[in-house]
Design a protein around this motif. Structure first.
Motif, short mmCIF file in Angstrom:
data_model
loop_
_atom_site.label_atom_id
_atom_site.label_comp_id
_atom_site.label_asym_id
_atom_site.label_seq_id
_atom_site.Cartn_x
_atom_site.Cartn_y
_atom_site.Cartn_z
N GLU A 31 0.87 -1.18 0.00
CA GLU A 31 0.00 0.00 0.00
C GLU A 31 0.91 1.23 0.00
O GLU A 31 1.46 1.61 1.01
CB GLU A 31 -0.89 0.00 1.23
CG GLU A 31 -1.88 -1.12 1.26
CD GLU A 31 -2.76 -1.07 2.49
OE1 GLU A 31 -3.44 -2.04 2.74
OE2 GLU A 31 -2.75 -0.04 3.18
N ARG A 32 1.06 1.82 -1.14
CA ARG A 32 1.95 2.98 -1.26
C ARG A 32 1.13 4.26 -1.37
O ARG A 32 1.37 5.08 -2.23
CB ARG A 32 2.86 2.82 -2.45
CG ARG A 32 3.81 1.67 -2.27
CD ARG A 32 4.72 1.55 -3.44
NE ARG A 32 5.58 0.40 -3.22
CZ ARG A 32 6.84 0.37 -3.51
NH1 ARG A 32 7.41 1.39 -4.06
NH2 ARG A 32 7.56 -0.70 -3.28
N GLN A 33 0.17 4.38 -0.52
CA GLN A 33 -0.69 5.55 -0.57
C GLN A 33 -0.31 6.46 0.59
O GLN A 33 -0.54 6.15 1.74
CB GLN A 33 -2.14 5.14 -0.47
CG GLN A 33 -2.56 4.24 -1.61
CD GLN A 33 -3.93 3.65 -1.38
OE1 GLN A 33 -4.53 3.81 -0.34
NE2 GLN A 33 -4.42 2.93 -2.37
N GLY A 34 0.27 7.58 0.26
CA GLY A 34 0.62 8.56 1.27
C GLY A 34 1.88 8.20 2.02
O GLY A 34 2.54 7.21 1.74
N PRO A 35 2.20 9.00 3.02
CA PRO A 35 3.42 8.77 3.80
C PRO A 35 3.26 7.58 4.74
O PRO A 35 2.15 7.17 5.08
CB PRO A 35 3.57 10.08 4.58
CG PRO A 35 2.19 10.60 4.72
CD PRO A 35 1.48 10.19 3.44
N SER A 36 4.39 7.04 5.16
CA SER A 36 4.38 5.95 6.13
C SER A 36 3.83 6.45 7.47
O SER A 36 4.02 7.60 7.84
CB SER A 36 5.79 5.42 6.36
OG SER A 36 6.31 4.86 5.19
N LEU A 37 3.14 5.56 8.16
CA LEU A 37 2.64 5.90 9.49
C LEU A 37 3.77 5.79 10.51
O LEU A 37 4.70 5.01 10.34
CB LEU A 37 1.51 4.96 9.88
CG LEU A 37 0.26 4.97 8.99
CD1 LEU A 37 -0.75 3.96 9.50
CD2 LEU A 37 -0.34 6.36 8.95
N THR A 38 3.67 6.56 11.59
CA THR A 38 4.67 6.47 12.65
C THR A 38 4.30 5.40 13.66
O THR A 38 5.17 4.89 14.36
CB THR A 38 4.82 7.82 13.38
OG1 THR A 38 3.55 8.21 13.90
CG2 THR A 38 5.36 8.88 12.43
N HIS A 39 3.02 5.04 13.73
CA HIS A 39 2.54 4.00 14.64
C HIS A 39 1.66 3.02 13.86
O HIS A 39 0.93 3.41 12.95
CB HIS A 39 1.75 4.60 15.81
CG HIS A 39 2.61 5.36 16.75
ND1 HIS A 39 3.07 6.63 16.47
CD2 HIS A 39 3.12 5.02 17.95
CE1 HIS A 39 3.82 7.04 17.47
NE2 HIS A 39 3.88 6.08 18.38
N CYS A 40 1.74 1.76 14.25
CA CYS A 40 0.99 0.69 13.59
C CYS A 40 -0.50 0.96 13.68
O CYS A 40 -1.02 1.32 14.74
CB CYS A 40 1.34 -0.65 14.25
SG CYS A 40 0.45 -2.06 13.56
N GLU A 41 -1.21 0.77 12.56
CA GLU A 41 -2.65 1.03 12.58
C GLU A 41 -3.43 -0.09 13.26
O GLU A 41 -4.61 0.08 13.54
CB GLU A 41 -3.17 1.28 11.16
CG GLU A 41 -3.12 0.12 10.24
CD GLU A 41 -3.62 0.46 8.84
OE1 GLU A 41 -3.87 -0.49 8.10
OE2 GLU A 41 -3.77 1.64 8.49
N GLU A 42 -2.78 -1.22 13.58
CA GLU A 42 -3.48 -2.30 14.27
C GLU A 42 -3.21 -2.31 15.77
O GLU A 42 -4.12 -2.43 16.56
CB GLU A 42 -3.09 -3.65 13.66
CG GLU A 42 -3.51 -3.74 12.22
CD GLU A 42 -4.02 -5.11 11.84
OE1 GLU A 42 -4.05 -6.00 12.71
OE2 GLU A 42 -4.39 -5.26 10.67
#
Length: 89
Positions: A31-42
């Motif tokens: 999923e290369r949509q937008g910047p990487s997250l700093t914290h896991c979404e799960e």
């Protein structure tokens, strides 16, 4: 060395196409949509900076990504482009 009707280098061509198919599958899953997250979404754990740089658009930590990969069904285990001999294994 190729045998039968195959041309020289046919085995390497088969290996290359298998590797390329695998790479294409992984790229489709990313999923290369937008910047990487700093914290896991799960699990909300921080995602290490090195992982964020290595995988653009990363959304999961390593542990959650490993679990997601286990749930993902893989394609068949043999190369459909290969010779009849490779399909009989």
């Amino acid at each position: 060395m190729a045998g039968g009707w195959a041309h020289d280098g046919a085995v390497q061509d088969q290996i290359d196409s298998t590797v390329n198919d695998g790479i294409d599958e992984v790229r489709r899953r990313l999923e290369r949509q937008g910047p990487s997250l700093t914290h896991c979404e799960e699990c909300e754990e921080p995602i290490p900076p090195a992982r964020r740089e290595a995988v653009p658009g990363v959304r999961l930590c390593v542990a959650c990504q490993a679990e997601a990969d286990k749930r993902h069904t893989h394609q068949s285990g043999y190369n459909r482009r290969g010779s009849k001999d490779s399909q009989l294994r």
